[in-house]
Design an enzyme around this catalytic site. Structure first.
Site, PDB file in Angstrom:
ATOM      1  N   TYR A 105       0.842  -1.202   0.000  1.00 32.59           N
ATOM      2  CA  TYR A 105       0.000   0.000   0.000  1.00 32.59           C
ATOM      3  C   TYR A 105       0.873   1.246   0.000  1.00 32.59           C
ATOM      4  CZ  TYR A 105      -3.794  -3.194   1.066  1.00 32.59           C
ATOM      5  OH  TYR A 105      -4.706  -4.223   1.007  1.00 32.59           O
ATOM      6  N   ASN A 128     -12.674  -0.735  -4.504  1.00 30.54           N
ATOM      7  CA  ASN A 128     -12.507  -0.946  -5.944  1.00 30.54           C
ATOM      8  C   ASN A 128     -13.762  -1.616  -6.508  1.00 30.54           C
ATOM      9  OD1 ASN A 128     -11.729  -1.672  -8.529  1.00 30.54           O
ATOM     10  ND2 ASN A 128     -10.162  -3.119  -7.877  1.00 30.54           N
ATOM     11  N   CYS A 136      -6.603  -5.064  -7.645  1.00 35.18           N
ATOM     12  CA  CYS A 136      -6.352  -4.732  -6.240  1.00 35.18           C
ATOM     13  C   CYS A 136      -5.812  -5.933  -5.472  1.00 35.18           C
ATOM     14  CB  CYS A 136      -7.618  -4.188  -5.590  1.00 35.18           C
ATOM     15  SG  CYS A 136      -9.059  -5.250  -5.723  1.00 35.18           S
ATOM     16  N   HIS A 137      -5.973  -7.128  -6.021  1.00 39.17           N
ATOM     17  CA  HIS A 137      -5.426  -8.323  -5.370  1.00 39.17           C
ATOM     18  C   HIS A 137      -3.898  -8.313  -5.365  1.00 39.17           C
ATOM     19  CE1 HIS A 137      -5.915  -9.408  -9.644  1.00 39.17           C
ATOM     20  NE2 HIS A 137      -4.806 -10.133  -9.468  1.00 39.17           N
ATOM     21  N   GLU A 163      -1.567 -15.913 -11.385  1.00 39.22           N
ATOM     22  CA  GLU A 163      -0.712 -15.003 -12.151  1.00 39.22           C
ATOM     23  C   GLU A 163       0.773 -15.323 -12.016  1.00 39.22           C
ATOM     24  OE1 GLU A 163      -3.681 -11.134 -11.952  1.00 39.22           O
ATOM     25  OE2 GLU A 163      -1.814 -11.061 -10.832  1.00 39.22           O
TER      26      GLU A 163
END
Length: 167
Positions: A105, A128, A136-137, A163
């Site tokens: 963050y 979000n 946002c993950h 990912e």
């Protein structure tokens, strides 16, 4: 009453609900968080009506391709998030986090030129409206822990592993 198009997609991480407005994705959430999604839509549009439309603008197909392994298929989906100028900055900055990596963050706040705004970034991240597409993950705690995700930490873990991020 604002009319929006909605479609759903079954996936390994649950039913995904996509909402489209004027050729732009304005919401992507999970069916078990539909109450949250509707609250965010009502805050933004007031009274809304969701009309089912199969694969609006190909968005559902692009999300399916992402879930099937085409990790760049979300890159060109146009989004319309609403929100304040700061919120829009945070949400758009999420798209700059490379696939397979994470930012804290604090790093996200610094990218925006607001290095002391990590808490505000965190609150905004939690609001979000277009999960997965605005990733946002990919934002984690200062100690790299998987903190907060509106769709649940198990989904966040799954998305990051999907990912290629090594947890």
């Amino acid at each position: 009453m604002k009319r929006l198009h909605v479609d759903t997609l079954e996936s390994e991480i649950g039913t995904i609900v996509l909402v489209e407005d004027g050729g732009q994705l304005c919401s992507l959430d999970f069916s078990d968080y539909e109450q949250r999604m509707m609250l965010l839509l009502k805050r933004r549009y007031g009274s809304v009506s969701l009309e089912t439309l199969a694969d609006p603008h190909g968005f559902t197909s692009k999300v399916r391709r992402y879930l099937d392994g085409d990790l760049s298929s979300l890159d060109d989906i146009p989004v319309n998030t609403g929100g304040t100028h700061f919120q829009q900055q945070v949400w758009q900055a999420l798209r700059t986090i490379p696939v397979g990596s994470t930012w804290t963050y604090g790093a996200l706040a610094a990218t925006l030129g607001k290095p002391t705004a990590s808490r505000a970034v965190g609150r905004t991240n939690g609001l979000n409206p277009v999960a997965i597409v605005l990733p946002c993950h990919r934002v984690v705690g200062a100690d790299a822990s998987l903190t907060g995700y509106a769709g649940g930490l198990e989904r966040k873990r799954w998305l990051l592993q999907h990912e290629g991020y090594a947890l």
